[in-house]
Design an enzyme around this catalytic site. Structure first.
Site, PDB file in Angstrom:
ATOM      1  N   THR A  26      32.618  30.293  44.675  1.00 56.98           N
ATOM      2  CA  THR A  26      31.311  29.983  44.090  1.00 56.98           C
ATOM      3  C   THR A  26      31.038  28.493  44.248  1.00 56.98           C
ATOM      4  OG1 THR A  26      31.487  31.803  42.523  1.00 56.98           O
ATOM      5  CG2 THR A  26      29.975  30.023  41.936  1.00 56.98           C
ATOM      6  N   SER A  67      38.154  32.104  48.972  1.00 52.59           N
ATOM      7  CA  SER A  67      38.538  32.228  47.571  1.00 52.59           C
ATOM      8  C   SER A  67      39.995  32.655  47.496  1.00 52.59           C
ATOM      9  CB  SER A  67      37.643  33.270  46.893  1.00 52.59           C
ATOM     10  OG  SER A  67      38.084  33.482  45.577  1.00 52.59           O
ATOM     11  N   THR A 127      41.063  15.562  38.848  1.00 53.81           N
ATOM     12  CA  THR A 127      42.483  15.718  39.142  1.00 53.81           C
ATOM     13  C   THR A 127      42.749  17.130  39.656  1.00 53.81           C
ATOM     14  OG1 THR A 127      43.015  14.119  37.440  1.00 53.81           O
ATOM     15  CG2 THR A 127      44.811  15.565  38.139  1.00 53.81           C
ATOM     16  N   GLN A 142      35.612  37.812  51.602  1.00 54.84           N
ATOM     17  CA  GLN A 142      36.139  39.178  51.670  1.00 54.84           C
ATOM     18  C   GLN A 142      36.814  39.473  53.007  1.00 54.84           C
ATOM     19  OE1 GLN A 142      36.412  41.243  49.194  1.00 54.84           O
ATOM     20  NE2 GLN A 142      35.079  40.290  47.679  1.00 54.84           N
ATOM     21  N   ASN A 182      31.072  42.199  50.006  1.00 59.29           N
ATOM     22  CA  ASN A 182      31.999  42.560  48.929  1.00 59.29           C
ATOM     23  C   ASN A 182      31.797  43.976  48.417  1.00 59.29           C
ATOM     24  OD1 ASN A 182      29.668  40.850  48.309  1.00 59.29           O
ATOM     25  ND2 ASN A 182      30.107  41.289  46.181  1.00 59.29           N
ATOM     26  N   CYS A 234      28.298  43.691  38.208  1.00 57.99           N
ATOM     27  CA  CYS A 234      28.388  44.028  36.791  1.00 57.99           C
ATOM     28  C   CYS A 234      29.135  42.922  36.087  1.00 57.99           C
ATOM     29  CB  CYS A 234      29.011  45.399  36.563  1.00 57.99           C
ATOM     30  SG  CYS A 234      30.690  45.546  37.071  1.00 57.99           S
ATOM     31  N   HIS A 286      41.729  34.067  44.994  1.00 59.64           N
ATOM     32  CA  HIS A 286      42.164  35.281  44.289  1.00 59.64           C
ATOM     33  C   HIS A 286      41.869  36.572  45.037  1.00 59.64           C
ATOM     34  CE1 HIS A 286      38.269  36.523  42.211  1.00 59.64           C
ATOM     35  NE2 HIS A 286      37.966  35.301  42.590  1.00 59.64           N
TER      36      HIS A 286
HETATM   37  N1  PMP Z   1      31.554  35.413  47.784  1.00 61.64           N
HETATM   38  C1  PMP Z   1      31.937  36.685  47.804  1.00 61.64           C
HETATM   39  C2  PMP Z   1      31.567  37.539  48.970  1.00 61.64           C
HETATM   40  C3  PMP Z   1      32.689  37.221  46.761  1.00 61.64           C
HETATM   41  O1  PMP Z   1      33.061  38.497  46.797  1.00 61.64           O
HETATM   42  C4  PMP Z   1      33.036  36.379  45.676  1.00 61.64           C
HETATM   43  C5  PMP Z   1      33.854  36.894  44.515  1.00 61.64           C
HETATM   44  N2  PMP Z   1      33.328  38.049  43.919  1.00 61.64           N
HETATM   45  C6  PMP Z   1      32.613  35.040  45.701  1.00 61.64           C
HETATM   46  C7  PMP Z   1      31.873  34.599  46.767  1.00 61.64           C
HETATM   47  C8  PMP Z   1      32.933  34.095  44.583  1.00 61.64           C
HETATM   48  O2  PMP Z   1      34.284  33.704  44.637  1.00 61.64           O
HETATM   49  P1  PMP Z   1      35.011  33.051  43.380  1.00 61.64           P
HETATM   50  O3  PMP Z   1      35.370  34.150  42.461  1.00 61.64           O
HETATM   51  O4  PMP Z   1      36.218  32.376  43.976  1.00 61.64           O
HETATM   52  O5  PMP Z   1      34.085  32.050  42.797  1.00 61.64           O
END
Ligand code: PMP
Length: 391
Positions: A72, A199, A238, A179, A151, A326, A201
């Site tokens: 994001t 990203s 930091t 993705q 996504n 959601c 995670h």
């Molecule tokens: N772009 C896409 C295509 C995503 O699927 C996501 C996460 N749902 C994001 C951006 C945002 O990533 P983050 O959770 O690291 O802010």
């Protein structure tokens, strides 16, 4: 306790062992990466190692990787008029985003609302290349943002063709590769991207870390966060050393296993979809005619409501999601499916199953068993309600 199986990898993936190990090691480092003493240098070393790992996944130079709090923030950092290339210092005059982008791109980043245009997609969710060409004629120095893979549907965009059109129009291309990373090839040059967001995670790293990667020669003149000059003045504050180290380790592991993982996930996803369509021949699998990520299946069956189905799945030990946004916990109609021209009631029923590297055959068995129970009981309930109403 009921056995559970997790099918929401596009929302977040579990932490990889490599990431956990790297994070634990980094948490033991006492230093601030900006300090010159040994402790500080050890923290710096952990960050630079991660930077090289992230750069490696996308074929970029380490110096062009900026760590952020996630994609994001990476998207917000990238989507600014203040992008300069070696040749040109003038700001970008318009932003073009595809209609199926993540909200962090759809929002237009740091462009004024009247300088943002939305690019249409076809019924599979692929950017309309002819419309892109026409749209770009309205700008002198456009910035275009198109995601590598969606996504919700997993649909993969024809990135190289998009990049050719953008560059021929004097434009720059930002690619949200969140993705696609670790699932399909993400080489920044092969994609033709000038900027690319990642990203942590989604790759098996911790939440709250990510990166914006630039091609050589692309300069961001306006940082999003100003302060102490960290990340080459592009992202003050930091550094979160442990999260960055975990992200780096996850990236390396994801890159190493990518091809084998993709094959593994595709076999299981295809098995699920074959069983789904055999059991419910009227099931619609969104984007199925396009190239898709190997791990994603977004589908709907008329009469089945996503909101109730997801709760029933959960009670049956299965974590799936609605394709729809959601974030507030309330299922809204998916803007992605709307852009693809999917009719409202069907879109409202969309359920997303997304797999990962350690999804097993046994997980798919659990999913299919739960599927039989959930669908037959929900559809029966609705039939009864319908009959009562008719009576
Ligand atoms: N772009 C896409 C295509 C995503 O699927 C996501 C996460 N749902 C994001 C951006 C945002 O990533 P983050 O959770 O690291 O802010």
């Amino acid at each position: 306790m009921t056995e559970r199986a997790y099918f929401d990898w596009n929302a977040t993936a579990p932490l990889r062992a490599e990431a956990r190990d790297a994070m634990l090691a980094a948490l033991a480092l006492p230093g601030n990466a900006s300090s010159v003493h040994s402790e500080g240098r050890a923290a710096r070393q952990a960050i630079e190692r991660a930077r090289a790992q992230v750069a490696g996944l996308v074929g970029a130079q380490s110096k062009n990787v900026t760590f952020t709090s996630g994609a994001t923030e990476g998207n917000m950092l990238a989507l600014t008029p203040a992008l300069e290339t070696g040749r040109r210092k003038e700001p970008r005059d318009r932003l073009f985003v595809s209609a199926v982008e993540h909200p962090s791109v759809r929002g237009g980043g740091r462009f004024p609302a009247d300088a943002v245009d939305v690019l249409p997609v076809d019924s599979e969710g692929i950017v309309d290349l002819a419309a892109l060409k026409v749209a770009l004629a309205n700008a002198e120095r456009p910035l275009v943002s198109v995601m590598l893979a969606n996504n919700e549907t997993g649909v993969v965009q024809p990135m190289a063709a998009i990049a050719d059109i953008v560059h021929a129009a004097n434009g720059l291309l930002h690619v949200d590769a969140v993705q696609g990373a670790g699932r399909i090839d993400c080489d920044i040059e092969a994609l033709g991207a000038d900027l690319l967001s990642l990203s942590s995670h989604k790759l098996g790293g911790p939440q709250g870390a990510g990166a914006l990667v630039r091609c050589d020669g692309i300069h961001i003149a306006e940082p999003l966060i100003r302060g102490g000059g960290q990340e080459r003045n592009l992202r003050a504050g930091t550094e979160n050393v442990a999260a960055i180290a975990g992200f780096g380790a996850a990236t390396e592991a994801a890159g190493r296993a990518r091809k084998a993982d993709a094959l593994h996930m595709a076999v299981l996803r295809d098995r699920f979809e074959a069983a789904l369509t055999a059991q419910a021949p009227d099931a619609v699998i969104f984007g199925a005619k396009a190239e898709r990520l190997p791990n994603t299946s977004l589908f709907a069956i008329s009469g089945l409501k996503a909101e109730t189905a997801i709760i029933s799945f959960d009670l049956n030990g299965i974590a799936v999601s609605s394709g729809a946004a959601c974030s507030s916990g309330k299922v809204q109609i998916s803007s992605v499916l709307t852009a693809m021209g999917v009719e409202g009631d069907l879109a409202r029923g969309a359920i997303r199953v997304s797999l990962g590297w350690n999804t097993t055959e046994a997980d798919i068995d659990l999913l299919l068993n739960a599927w039989m129970r959930v669908v037959s009981s929900l559809l029966k309930g609705q039939e009864l309600k319908g009959a009562a109403r008719a009576a």
